[in-house]
Design a protein around this motif. Structure first.
Motif, mmCIF file in Angstrom:
data_model
loop_
_atom_site.group_PDB
_atom_site.id
_atom_site.type_symbol
_atom_site.label_atom_id
_atom_site.label_comp_id
_atom_site.label_asym_id
_atom_site.label_seq_id
_atom_site.Cartn_x
_atom_site.Cartn_y
_atom_site.Cartn_z
ATOM 1 N N GLN A 41 37.524 45.198 39.014
ATOM 2 C CA GLN A 41 38.412 44.588 39.994
ATOM 3 C C GLN A 41 37.840 44.693 41.406
ATOM 4 N N TYR A 42 37.074 45.745 41.643
ATOM 5 C CA TYR A 42 36.529 46.001 42.988
ATOM 6 C C TYR A 42 35.036 45.670 43.085
ATOM 7 N N LEU A 43 34.315 45.880 41.973
ATOM 8 C CA LEU A 43 32.881 45.641 41.976
ATOM 9 C C LEU A 43 32.476 44.988 40.650
ATOM 10 N N PRO A 44 32.823 43.707 40.478
ATOM 11 C CA PRO A 44 32.544 43.050 39.199
ATOM 12 C C PRO A 44 31.070 42.695 39.039
ATOM 13 N N ARG A 45 30.700 42.524 37.800
ATOM 14 C CA ARG A 45 29.407 41.906 37.514
ATOM 15 C C ARG A 45 29.546 40.400 37.686
ATOM 16 N N GLU A 46 28.420 39.723 37.832
ATOM 17 C CA GLU A 46 28.402 38.257 37.914
ATOM 18 C C GLU A 46 27.568 37.724 36.760
ATOM 19 N N PHE A 51 28.835 25.221 29.976
ATOM 20 C CA PHE A 51 29.761 24.523 29.096
ATOM 21 C C PHE A 51 29.350 23.052 29.066
ATOM 22 N N THR A 52 29.750 22.375 28.013
ATOM 23 C CA THR A 52 29.373 20.972 27.869
ATOM 24 C C THR A 52 30.585 20.058 28.034
ATOM 25 N N ILE A 53 30.472 19.118 28.952
ATOM 26 C CA ILE A 53 31.481 18.061 29.065
ATOM 27 C C ILE A 53 31.496 17.285 27.756
ATOM 28 N N GLU A 54 32.666 17.063 27.200
ATOM 29 C CA GLU A 54 32.794 16.282 25.967
ATOM 30 C C GLU A 54 33.470 14.963 26.278
ATOM 31 N N SER A 55 32.697 13.870 26.152
ATOM 32 C CA SER A 55 33.244 12.564 26.531
ATOM 33 C C SER A 55 32.675 11.441 25.668
ATOM 34 N N ARG A 56 32.341 11.766 24.425
ATOM 35 C CA ARG A 56 31.824 10.713 23.548
ATOM 36 C C ARG A 56 32.882 9.652 23.278
ATOM 37 N N ILE A 136 35.439 33.143 26.826
ATOM 38 C CA ILE A 136 34.928 34.123 27.795
ATOM 39 C C ILE A 136 35.991 35.202 27.952
ATOM 40 N N THR A 137 36.012 36.132 27.031
ATOM 41 C CA THR A 137 37.107 37.095 26.929
ATOM 42 C C THR A 137 36.998 38.249 27.918
ATOM 43 N N ASP A 138 35.841 38.412 28.561
ATOM 44 C CA ASP A 138 35.673 39.556 29.469
ATOM 45 C C ASP A 138 35.701 39.155 30.936
ATOM 46 N N GLN A 139 36.124 37.918 31.224
ATOM 47 C CA GLN A 139 36.102 37.464 32.613
ATOM 48 C C GLN A 139 37.388 37.843 33.328
ATOM 49 N N ILE A 140 37.251 38.143 34.624
ATOM 50 C CA ILE A 140 38.419 38.484 35.440
ATOM 51 C C ILE A 140 38.597 37.511 36.600
ATOM 52 N N GLY A 141 37.748 36.489 36.657
ATOM 53 C CA GLY A 141 37.868 35.504 37.718
ATOM 54 C C GLY A 141 36.646 34.614 37.768
ATOM 55 N N ILE A 142 36.762 33.532 38.528
ATOM 56 C CA ILE A 142 35.670 32.571 38.668
ATOM 57 C C ILE A 142 35.147 32.618 40.102
ATOM 58 N N ILE A 143 33.831 32.679 40.228
ATOM 59 C CA ILE A 143 33.195 32.694 41.545
ATOM 60 C C ILE A 143 32.959 31.273 42.031
ATOM 61 N N LYS A 144 32.339 30.464 41.179
ATOM 62 C CA LYS A 144 32.103 29.077 41.555
ATOM 63 C C LYS A 144 31.808 28.254 40.315
ATOM 64 N N THR A 183 25.765 16.531 31.530
ATOM 65 C CA THR A 183 26.893 16.914 30.671
ATOM 66 C C THR A 183 27.204 18.403 30.760
ATOM 67 N N GLU A 184 26.378 19.161 31.455
ATOM 68 C CA GLU A 184 26.586 20.601 31.505
ATOM 69 C C GLU A 184 27.321 21.033 32.773
ATOM 70 N N VAL A 185 28.304 21.911 32.578
ATOM 71 C CA VAL A 185 29.043 22.520 33.675
ATOM 72 C C VAL A 185 28.602 23.980 33.761
ATOM 73 N N TYR A 186 28.262 24.431 34.966
ATOM 74 C CA TYR A 186 27.788 25.800 35.182
ATOM 75 C C TYR A 186 28.879 26.578 35.909
ATOM 76 N N ILE A 187 29.293 27.689 35.318
ATOM 77 C CA ILE A 187 30.350 28.501 35.918
ATOM 78 C C ILE A 187 29.867 29.933 36.081
ATOM 79 N N TRP A 188 30.035 30.462 37.273
ATOM 80 C CA TRP A 188 29.726 31.860 37.547
ATOM 81 C C TRP A 188 31.027 32.648 37.486
ATOM 82 N N PHE A 189 31.090 33.602 36.548
ATOM 83 C CA PHE A 189 32.286 34.406 36.341
ATOM 84 C C PHE A 189 32.119 35.809 36.922
#
Length: 281
Positions: A41-46, A51-56, A136-144, A183-189
């Motif tokens: 909560q105070y010093l998370p890992r990054e 993820f892949t956009i699905e739009s076929r 992503i079961t160990d995430q506590i928030g999204i950075i970007k 098609t790829e989405v990049y998320i930093w958790f």
């Protein structure tokens, strides 16, 4: 970085309970898990995940009760199970429940007939702009979030569903990550820290035929002689992009274990390729 054993010994020493008279090893383990969440909560890992956009899109080439058949596009893969099909003609929905072949998938409802157009969306999603981050079961928030890579985007979050705030996305055409441009989405958790119980952090893929892109289980040998590879343990595979996470405890016996993991392999993997497990963070 302290090993798991050294960390437990330090905690027991601080508690003045090296013989576990007052606090059992199980109790300390449980408290350690809670402490890792609290520290994060105070010093998370990054950690970055893709993820892949699905739009076929496509058109049913024939009518088959309870199925979607598209012999023209021939674009279905086994990983489509769980994804959503939207019938553009009738404005109806169904889930893909079984992969039959590249031309046919079985649906949860009989919604498709010959000549009717459709779109495919990610699991539990209702538009091509959405991705599901439930794994992503160990995430506590999204950075970007970036889509495509290098372009930061705003997003809406509703539970595990993220809607990327863009005006349009292209037809993803294929379901394999990274094989179709944009098609790829990049998320930093922000994610919790890990304490690994392994003492040897290197192994090797053990299958003469190798494994295929999309596989989520593999046999790994050349490990320590015994022990457990715990759920959430991270690892990398030489020559393959991405960080993989063990999804359930795997018992090591005679230097070998069968490991289930997420996400599916980004590309084919050959026998004896080096697997490196992440040490405690």
């Amino acid at each position: 970085m302290r090993t798991y054993t050294a960390l437990i010994d330090k905690i027991e020493s601080n508690l003045r309970d090296s013989t576990n008279t007052n606090f059992s090893t199980l109790e300390i383990d449980e408290d350690l898990v809670d402490a890792l969440w609290e520290v994060a909560q105070y010093l998370p890992r990054e950690r970055m995940e893709t993820f892949t956009i699905e739009s076929r899109t496509g058109t049913a080439s024939s009518t088959s009760s309870g199925n979607l058949v598209d012999a023209t596009a021939s674009q279905f893969v086994s990983g489509d199970v769980g994804k959503i099909v939207f019938n553009n003609t009738d404005k109806t929905w169904a889930e893909i429940v079984t992969y039959t072949s590249a031309t046919t998938v079985a649906l949860s409802k009989d919604i498709m007939a010959s000549g009717e157009s459709y779109e495919i969306y990610n699991n539990e999603c209702t538009s091509r702009f959405q991705i599901n981050i439930a794994d992503i079961t160990d995430q506590i928030g999204i950075i970007k979030l970036e889509y495509p890579k290098g372009t930061r985007r705003n997003y809406d979050k509703d539970g595990d569903i993220l809607t990327v705030k863009v005006d349009r996305v292209d037809d993803s055409k294929v379901a394999t990550s990274g094989t179709q441009p944009n098609t790829e989405v990049y998320i930093w958790f922000k994610v919790k820290h890990k304490v690994s119980q392994l003492t040897d952090f290197v192994g090797a893929v053990d299958l003469i035929a190798g494994y295929s892109a999309g596989d989520t289980s593999m046999v790994i040998d050349a490990l320590q002689s015994s022990g457990t590879i715990e759920a959430d343990q991270e690892f990398t595979i030489a020559g393959t992009r991405g960080i993989y996470r063990v999804t359930s405890d795997a018992t090591i016996a005679t230097n070998e274990a069968t490991v289930s993991f997420y996400p599916g392999l980004e590309s084919d993997v050959i026998n004896d390729v080096v697997v490196t497990f992440t040490q405690s963070t």
